[in-house]
Motif scaffolding. Structure first.
Motif, PDB file in Angstrom:
ATOM      1  N   CYS A 197      -2.116  38.704 -14.733  1.00 39.51           N
ATOM      2  CA  CYS A 197      -0.942  38.455 -13.658  1.00 39.51           C
ATOM      3  C   CYS A 197      -0.506  39.637 -12.859  1.00 39.51           C
ATOM      4  CB  CYS A 197       0.430  38.040 -14.282  1.00 39.51           C
ATOM      5  SG  CYS A 197       0.316  36.274 -14.765  1.00 39.51           S
ATOM      6  N   GLU A 198      -1.277  40.919 -13.072  1.00 38.66           N
ATOM      7  CA  GLU A 198      -0.736  42.050 -12.414  1.00 38.66           C
ATOM      8  C   GLU A 198      -0.762  41.871 -10.830  1.00 38.66           C
ATOM      9  OE1 GLU A 198       0.018  44.931 -13.034  1.00 38.66           O
ATOM     10  OE2 GLU A 198      -0.207  45.036 -15.349  1.00 38.66           O
ATOM     11  N   PRO A 199      -0.149  42.360 -10.083  1.00 39.10           N
ATOM     12  CA  PRO A 199       1.062  42.997 -10.421  1.00 39.10           C
ATOM     13  C   PRO A 199       2.533  42.287 -10.603  1.00 39.10           C
ATOM     14  CG  PRO A 199       1.073  43.229  -7.896  1.00 39.10           C
ATOM     15  CD  PRO A 199      -0.159  42.214  -8.775  1.00 39.10           C
ATOM     16  N   TYR A 200       2.326  40.972 -10.682  1.00 36.55           N
ATOM     17  CA  TYR A 200       3.532  40.003 -11.043  1.00 36.55           C
ATOM     18  C   TYR A 200       3.734  39.934 -12.381  1.00 36.55           C
ATOM     19  CZ  TYR A 200       2.647  39.766  -6.023  1.00 36.55           C
ATOM     20  OH  TYR A 200       2.468  39.854  -4.850  1.00 36.55           O
ATOM     21  N   ILE A 201       3.710  40.760 -13.278  1.00 36.51           N
ATOM     22  CA  ILE A 201       4.009  40.570 -14.521  1.00 36.51           C
ATOM     23  C   ILE A 201       5.327  40.996 -14.773  1.00 36.51           C
ATOM     24  CG2 ILE A 201       3.599  41.880 -16.894  1.00 36.51           C
ATOM     25  CD1 ILE A 201       0.925  41.718 -16.461  1.00 36.51           C
ATOM     26  N   VAL A 212       0.885  -1.029   0.130  1.00 41.42           N
ATOM     27  CA  VAL A 212       0.124  -0.227   0.019  1.00 41.42           C
ATOM     28  C   VAL A 212       0.943   1.241   0.026  1.00 41.42           C
ATOM     29  CG1 VAL A 212      -1.648   1.240   1.362  1.00 41.42           C
ATOM     30  CG2 VAL A 212      -1.722  -1.120   1.007  1.00 41.42           C
ATOM     31  N   MET A 213       0.494   2.175  -0.936  1.00 40.68           N
ATOM     32  CA  MET A 213       1.498   3.341  -0.838  1.00 40.68           C
ATOM     33  C   MET A 213       1.128   4.254   0.212  1.00 40.68           C
ATOM     34  SD  MET A 213       1.440   4.513  -4.674  1.00 40.68           S
ATOM     35  CE  MET A 213      -0.233   4.961  -5.133  1.00 40.68           C
ATOM     36  N   LEU A 214       2.160   4.987   0.945  1.00 36.45           N
ATOM     37  CA  LEU A 214       2.226   5.751   2.038  1.00 36.45           C
ATOM     38  C   LEU A 214       2.746   7.161   1.314  1.00 36.45           C
ATOM     39  CD1 LEU A 214       2.852   5.143   5.413  1.00 36.45           C
ATOM     40  CD2 LEU A 214       4.556   6.850   4.590  1.00 36.45           C
ATOM     41  N   PHE A 215       1.797   8.106   1.688  1.00 34.45           N
ATOM     42  CA  PHE A 215       2.115   9.361   1.006  1.00 34.45           C
ATOM     43  C   PHE A 215       2.343  10.451   2.332  1.00 34.45           C
ATOM     44  CE2 PHE A 215       0.424   8.112  -2.902  1.00 34.45           C
ATOM     45  CZ  PHE A 215      -0.629   7.371  -2.644  1.00 34.45           C
ATOM     46  N   PHE A 216       3.072  11.266   1.791  1.00 34.83           N
ATOM     47  CA  PHE A 216       3.500  12.384   2.756  1.00 34.83           C
ATOM     48  C   PHE A 216       3.082  13.534   2.206  1.00 34.83           C
ATOM     49  CE2 PHE A 216       7.180  13.613   5.765  1.00 34.83           C
ATOM     50  CZ  PHE A 216       7.045  15.054   5.485  1.00 34.83           C
ATOM     51  N   TYR A 217       2.381  14.280   3.034  1.00 37.22           N
ATOM     52  CA  TYR A 217       1.757  15.767   2.679  1.00 37.22           C
ATOM     53  C   TYR A 217       2.113  16.941   3.376  1.00 37.22           C
ATOM     54  CZ  TYR A 217      -1.957  12.572   0.692  1.00 37.22           C
ATOM     55  OH  TYR A 217      -2.562  11.567   0.112  1.00 37.22           O
ATOM     56  N   TYR A 218       2.295  17.948   2.862  1.00 36.81           N
ATOM     57  CA  TYR A 218       2.424  19.070   3.661  1.00 36.81           C
ATOM     58  C   TYR A 218       0.805  19.883   3.512  1.00 36.81           C
ATOM     59  CZ  TYR A 218       2.581  21.827  -0.673  1.00 36.81           C
ATOM     60  OH  TYR A 218       2.613  22.342  -1.725  1.00 36.81           O
ATOM     61  N   GLY A 219       0.389  20.468   4.834  1.00 35.78           N
ATOM     62  CA  GLY A 219      -0.806  20.962   4.801  1.00 35.78           C
ATOM     63  C   GLY A 219      -0.739  22.344   5.376  1.00 35.78           C
ATOM     64  N   LEU A 220      -1.653  23.276   4.934  1.00 37.43           N
ATOM     65  CA  LEU A 220      -1.646  24.400   5.186  1.00 37.43           C
ATOM     66  C   LEU A 220      -2.866  24.991   5.925  1.00 37.43           C
ATOM     67  CD1 LEU A 220       0.140  26.489   2.657  1.00 37.43           C
ATOM     68  CD2 LEU A 220       0.851  26.552   4.903  1.00 37.43           C
ATOM     69  N   GLN A 221      -3.017  25.787   6.776  1.00 36.50           N
ATOM     70  CA  GLN A 221      -4.508  26.269   7.415  1.00 36.50           C
ATOM     71  C   GLN A 221      -4.672  27.724   7.283  1.00 36.50           C
ATOM     72  OE1 GLN A 221      -4.879  24.638  11.307  1.00 36.50           O
ATOM     73  NE2 GLN A 221      -5.508  22.621  10.556  1.00 36.50           N
ATOM     74  N   ASN A 222      -5.635  28.133   6.989  1.00 40.02           N
ATOM     75  CA  ASN A 222      -5.851  29.541   6.945  1.00 40.02           C
ATOM     76  C   ASN A 222      -5.411  30.282   5.617  1.00 40.02           C
ATOM     77  OD1 ASN A 222      -7.597  31.638   7.643  1.00 40.02           O
ATOM     78  ND2 ASN A 222      -5.832  32.723   8.970  1.00 40.02           N
ATOM     79  N   PHE A 223      -4.924  29.681   4.584  1.00 38.88           N
ATOM     80  CA  PHE A 223      -4.524  30.080   3.571  1.00 38.88           C
ATOM     81  C   PHE A 223      -5.246  29.821   2.394  1.00 38.88           C
ATOM     82  CE2 PHE A 223      -0.925  31.694   1.171  1.00 38.88           C
ATOM     83  CZ  PHE A 223      -1.050  31.062  -0.102  1.00 38.88           C
ATOM     84  N   HIS A 224      -5.815  30.945   1.904  1.00 39.87           N
ATOM     85  CA  HIS A 224      -7.112  31.055   1.165  1.00 39.87           C
ATOM     86  C   HIS A 224      -6.660  31.011  -0.593  1.00 39.87           C
ATOM     87  CE1 HIS A 224     -10.420  31.718   3.833  1.00 39.87           C
ATOM     88  NE2 HIS A 224      -9.195  32.154   4.610  1.00 39.87           N
ATOM     89  N   GLN A 225      -6.477  29.819  -0.975  1.00 39.53           N
ATOM     90  CA  GLN A 225      -5.999  29.763  -2.319  1.00 39.53           C
ATOM     91  C   GLN A 225      -7.348  29.783  -3.270  1.00 39.53           C
ATOM     92  OE1 GLN A 225      -3.992  26.012  -3.428  1.00 39.53           O
ATOM     93  NE2 GLN A 225      -2.154  27.323  -4.015  1.00 39.53           N
ATOM     94  N   ASN A 226      -8.408  30.000  -2.721  1.00 41.56           N
ATOM     95  CA  ASN A 226      -9.725  30.032  -3.630  1.00 41.56           C
ATOM     96  C   ASN A 226     -10.248  31.391  -3.656  1.00 41.56           C
ATOM     97  OD1 ASN A 226     -10.343  30.510  -0.832  1.00 41.56           O
ATOM     98  ND2 ASN A 226     -11.736  28.746  -0.690  1.00 41.56           N
ATOM     99  N   LEU A 227      -9.304  32.472  -3.075  1.00 43.40           N
ATOM    100  CA  LEU A 227      -9.501  33.789  -3.515  1.00 43.40           C
ATOM    101  C   LEU A 227      -9.770  34.095  -4.666  1.00 43.40           C
ATOM    102  CD1 LEU A 227     -10.135  36.422  -1.845  1.00 43.40           C
ATOM    103  CD2 LEU A 227      -7.807  37.056  -1.956  1.00 43.40           C
ATOM    104  N   ARG A 228     -10.715  34.829  -5.292  1.00 43.80           N
ATOM    105  CA  ARG A 228     -10.893  34.896  -6.902  1.00 43.80           C
ATOM    106  C   ARG A 228      -9.646  35.519  -7.398  1.00 43.80           C
ATOM    107  NH1 ARG A 228     -15.007  33.896  -9.699  1.00 43.80           N
ATOM    108  NH2 ARG A 228     -14.029  34.190 -12.216  1.00 43.80           N
ATOM    109  N   LYS A 229      -9.469  36.790  -7.018  1.00 41.33           N
ATOM    110  CA  LYS A 229      -8.092  37.335  -7.644  1.00 41.33           C
ATOM    111  C   LYS A 229      -7.017  36.791  -7.475  1.00 41.33           C
ATOM    112  CE  LYS A 229      -8.038  41.715  -8.490  1.00 41.33           C
ATOM    113  NZ  LYS A 229      -7.988  43.189  -8.292  1.00 41.33           N
ATOM    114  N   TYR A 230      -6.793  35.990  -6.580  1.00 45.27           N
ATOM    115  CA  TYR A 230      -5.587  35.250  -6.675  1.00 45.27           C
ATOM    116  C   TYR A 230      -5.781  33.967  -7.609  1.00 45.27           C
ATOM    117  CZ  TYR A 230      -2.312  31.782  -4.333  1.00 45.27           C
ATOM    118  OH  TYR A 230      -1.361  30.981  -3.938  1.00 45.27           O
ATOM    119  N   MET A 231      -6.946  33.554  -7.554  1.00 43.75           N
ATOM    120  CA  MET A 231      -6.984  32.542  -8.776  1.00 43.75           C
ATOM    121  C   MET A 231      -6.776  32.803  -9.929  1.00 43.75           C
ATOM    122  SD  MET A 231      -9.980  30.034  -7.212  1.00 43.75           S
ATOM    123  CE  MET A 231      -9.630  28.756  -8.571  1.00 43.75           C
TER     124      MET A 231
END
Lengths: 309, 339
Positions: B136-140, B95-114
Motif C-alpha cells: 500500500c505504499e505510500p498510503y500505509i 425491467v430493472m433500470l440502472f444508474f451508472y457513473y462513468g469515467l473516461q481516461n482514468f486508468h484503474q488498470n495501471l499495475r502499481k495502482y492495482m
C-alpha cells in the motif's frame, strides 16, 4: 559420366564444379564453379572455414539473445504473474509434446508401400521460411482476435444485475480462457493420430488451467503462496524432522572412518552404471547415521556393497 | 535397485516390444474430406448468423442514455433538461433500470495502482488492520504513524460524487434509487468484511486507524443514512475497489426503486441530475458521465457482439462457398487423389 557427376554434385552439401574441356555440365549444376583445381584449396580452407565460423557465431549469439529475453519474462512471472510460466509449462506444452513424439500421418505399412511419400522431407516442403512466416502471422491474427473481441464485447456492456463485467478480473479471465481453449483446439486440428494420451493431454491441459485459475482467484491463494513463498515459521515447521535428526546426530560423537563408505574411482563408476541409479534412489543424499563402513579392500567389494544396500 | 538385470546375449539391449515404444498405440486417424468439412462450415455459418441476428434483435430492445457531466457552479453541477425520448422509451414494466457513473481516461488498470491495496485488511483481519501490507505504499500510515484503513491507492482514490435524479413533473420529485445490492455477491459477502466487533461499535473497532488522505469522512462514516452500509462493507467502496479493465468505464451507482410514479419505469419528460462534484476529473484530464440504462439477458446496449457474429458468419459462408466451388470443379471425381 556427366549425368552421374551432376547428380553427385546436386546431392552433396556443397557442389563444386570445375569448368573445362569436358564441358560446362558440372558447372551448371554446382554451387561453386571455377577453372582450376588448385582454387579448391582457397575455397575450402579460407571461405569455407570463415563461413562456418560466422554461421556458428551467429547462431550461438542468436539463441543466447533470445533465451535471455524470454527467460527474463519467465523469471518475472515467478514474482508477479504465474500465468506466463504456467502457460508454457502446464497449459499448452503437453499436447504438442505428444504430437512431437507420436504423430503419424500414414501408418508404417503404407509408408513402406509408397516410397514417394518420402519426397516432402527431401524437398523441405513442410518447414521453410514461408511456413515459418505463415505460423507467425497465424499467431498474430489469433492474438488480435482473442484480445479484441472480448475488448469490444466488454467495453460497453452490462451484466444482468447491472454490474459491469468490464472489470479487470473478468476481462482477464475471459481472455486467458479463450486463449487456452483456442490453442488446444488448434493442436487438436493438427493432430492426425489420436491416441488415448493425446486426448487425455488436451482435456487435461484445459482442466488444469481452470483448476489452477479457480485456486488462484479464491481464498486458496493463501495456501499456494505459503508453499511458494513460505514464511520463516513455515520453513522451520517443514524442516522440523530434519532439525530433529540433526540434533540427534550431534549427540553421537563422530566415529573415525578409515575408508569412507564406498570408495570408487570416478572412472570405474562412470563406466559401470553411471550416476542415474544413485541419484534416483536417493542414497547419495540420505544420511545413514548408524552404518560405519570399514576399510575397502578392492573396488569390486565397494561396488558390491553399494549395490546391496 | 530399479532396473532388471540385463539379459545376456546378442539381444540384451533390445528396447521393449511394447506398443508405446514401438509406436503402435491404438489410435484414430481423422480424415478430413469435402463431405465432412463443407457441411460443417455451412453449419457454422448458419449458427453464427442465427446468433448474430438474435443478439441484434435483443440489443435493439435496450435503451441507454448518456449524459456528460460538466462542472457548472462550484461544487454542484445541475444538468437540467435531460429530456428522455418520449415514445415507448423507458416505460418497461418489470425491467430493472440502472444508474451508472462513468469515467473516461482514468486508468484503474495501471499495475502499481492495482497492487496498492490490502485484501487481508478489507476481509476484516485485525492484525492487518493495524499493520497494512507494504504493497500500500505510500498510503500505509500518516505522518503520525497511524495506520490508514483502508490502505492503498485504490481506496484512496474512491469516487465520492453523489447524484440525485429529479423528475421535473408537477410536483418535482426525487427519483429514489437502491444504493445497496450494487456490488457482486462474493464481494459483498466474502471479500469485504468489517473487523469483528466484539460488542463494540464500528468506530471503536476502527480505533487507532485513520482515514485515507483524500477522503472527507472516515470509513465507518461513509453512509450516514444506513448504519449497515459503513466500514469496509460500504457498497460504493466495494464497487470502486473492483478495478476496471479499461480507461473508460462505468460503475453501478444505483438501481431504480419502482415505487409510486416510477412503478413502470421512468416516465417521459424532463429530469434534473444534481451532482455533488467532489471527484476532480480535471486533474487527470478525464471526463465524467452519467448513464441510465436498461438491460436484457444479453446486457446493456452493445452492438459489437451481434455485428461480430454477423461478420464471422459472412466470412465463413464465403470461405465455404469458395471451397465448394473448388471441390465441384476439381476434386469431385477424386481424380487427383489417385496415385
Amino acid at each position: 559420366m556427366a549425368p552421374m557427376m551432376s547428380t553427385m554434385i546436386k546431392t552433396a552439401d556443397i557442389g563444386v564444379g570445375i569448368s573445362g574441356q569436358e564441358g560446362m555440365q558440372a558447372v551448371m549444376s554446382s554451387d561453386y564453379a571455377f577453372a582450376q583445381f588448385k582454387y579448391l584449396q582457397r575455397l575450402l580452407l579460407v571461405h569455407g572455414r570463415w563461413s562456418y565460423i560466422r554461421m556458428c557465431k551467429f547462431l550461438r549469439y542468436f539463441f543466447f539473445k533470445n533465451f535471455a529475453f524470454t527467460l527474463v519474462h519467465f523469471w518475472f512471472s515467478f514474482f508477479n504473474d504465474w500465468f506466463i510460466t504456467l502457460y508454457n509449462v502446464c497449459y499448452s506444452s503437453l499436447p504438442v509434446l505428444l504430437v512431437g513424439l507420436m504423430d503419424q500421418d500414414v501408418n508404417d505399412k503404407l509408408s513402406l508401400k509408397f516410397p514417394k511419400l518420402y519426397l516432402p522431407g527431401q524437398q523441405g516442403v513442410l518447414f521453410n521460411f514461408k511456413k515459418f512466416f505463415i505460423s507467425l502471422f497465424h499467431g498474430i491474427f489469433t492474438s488480435l482476435i482473442i484480445f479484441f473481441i472480448p475488448y469490444g464485447a466488454f467495453l460497453h456492456t452490462m451484466g444482468q444485475d447491472g454490474e459491469a463485467p468490464s472489470d479487470y478480473q473478468s476481462f482477464a479471465v475471459v481472455t486467458a480462457s479463450s486463449l487456452i481453449i483456442t490453442v488446444n483446439l488448434q493442436i487438436s486440428l493438427e493432430t492426425s493420430y489420436w491416441t488415448f494420451v493425446n486426448c487425455f493431454a488436451v482435456l487435461c491441459s484445459i482442466a488444469i488451467y481452470f483448476g489452477i485459475m479457480f485456486d488462484l482467484h479464491s481464498a486458496g491463494i493463501h495456501f499456494l503462496s505459503k508453499t511458494i513463498w513460505p514464511s520463516v515459521g513455515d520453513k522451520v515447521q517443514r524442516n522440523r524432522k530434519k532439525y530433529e535428526m540433526e540434533a540427534e546426530q550431534e549427540k553421537r560423537p563422530p566415529a573415525f572412518q578409515r575408508g569412507g563408505r564406498s570408495r570408487r574411482s570416478a572412472y570405474a563408476f562412470s563406466h559401470s552404471r553411471g550416476y542415474a541409479d544413485l541419484i534416483a534412489s536417493g542414497r547419495s543424499i540420505r544420511r545413514r547415521p548408524t552404518t560405519q563402513a570399514g576399510p575397502q579392500d578392492s573396488i569390486r567389494e565397494a561396488n558390491r556393497e553399494a549395490e546391496n544396500t | 535397485m530399479g532396473k532388471e538385470p540385463a539379459k545376456s546375449g546378442p539381444l540384451a539391449r533390445r528396447p521393449d516390444n511394447s506398443a508405446f515404444m514401438q509406436q503402435r498405440l491404438p489410435a484414430w486417424s481423422p480424415m478430413l474430406t469435402a463431405s465432412t468439412v463443407l457441411p460443417f462450415m455451412y453449419c457454422m455459418a448458419a449458427l453464427c448468423l442465427f446468433l448474430g441476428v438474435s443478439l441484434l434483435v435483443t440489443v435493439q430492445g435496450t435503451q441507454e442514455m448518456k449524459v456528460l457531466v460538466i462542472i457548472l457552479f462550484g461544487d454542484v453541477a445541475i444538468l437540467t433538461a435531460v429530456r428522455l425520448p418520449c415514445s415507448a422509451s423507458v416505460f418497461l414494466p418489470g425491467v430493472m433500470l440502472f444508474f451508472y457513473y462513468g469515467l473516461q481516461n482514468f486508468h484503474q488498470n495501471l499495475r502499481k495502482y492495482m497492487d496498492s491495496r490490502d485484501d487481508a485488511q478489507m476481509v476484516g483481519r485485525t492484525d492487518s488492520l493495524k499493520n497494512p501490507s507494504t504493497y500500500c505504499e505510500p498510503y500505509i500510515r500518516d505522518e503520525k504513524g497511524l495506520p490508514i484503513a483502508p490502505c492503498g491507492a485504490v481506496a484512496n482514490s474512491m469516487f465520492n460524487d453523489s447524484f440525485i435524479l429529479q423528475y421535473l413533473g408537477s410536483p418535482t420529485e426525487t427519483v429514489s434509487l437502491y444504493r445497496k445490492g450494487i456490488a457482486w455477491y462474493t464481494d459483498e459477502n466474502v471479500k469485504f468484511r468489517n473487523p469483528p466487533l466484539n460488542n463494540q461499535t464500528l468506530d471503536q473497532a476502527f480505533e487507532g486507524t485513520i482515514k485515507p488522505p483524500y477522503w472527507k469522512n472516515p470509513v465507518y462514516k461513509l453512509d450516514p443514512s444506513d448504519p449497515n452500509n459503513n466500514g469496509f462493507i460500504n457498497e460504493d467502496l466495494i464497487v470502486w475497489m473492483r478495478e476496471a479493465a479499461f480507461p473508460n468505464f462505468k460503475k453501478l451507482y444505483g438501481i431504480l426503486k419502482r415505487t409510486g410514479r416510477f412503478a413502470d419505469g421512468l416516465p417521459a419528460g424532463n429530469y434534473n441530475v444534481i451532482v455533488s462534484y467532489n471527484f476532480p476529473a480535471q486533474h487527470f484530464r478525464g471526463r465524467k458521465l452519467v448513464v441510465l440504462s436498461t438491460v436484457t439477458w444479453l446486457g446493456g446496449q452493445n452492438h459489437f457482439l451481434p455485428i461480430a457474429y454477423l461478420v464471422t458468419s459472412g466470412l465463413v459462408f464465403l470461405l465455404a462457398a469458395a471451397l465448394t466451388t473448388i471441390w465441384w470443379k476439381f476434386g469431385r471425381n477424386a481424380k487427383n487423389l489417385e496415385e
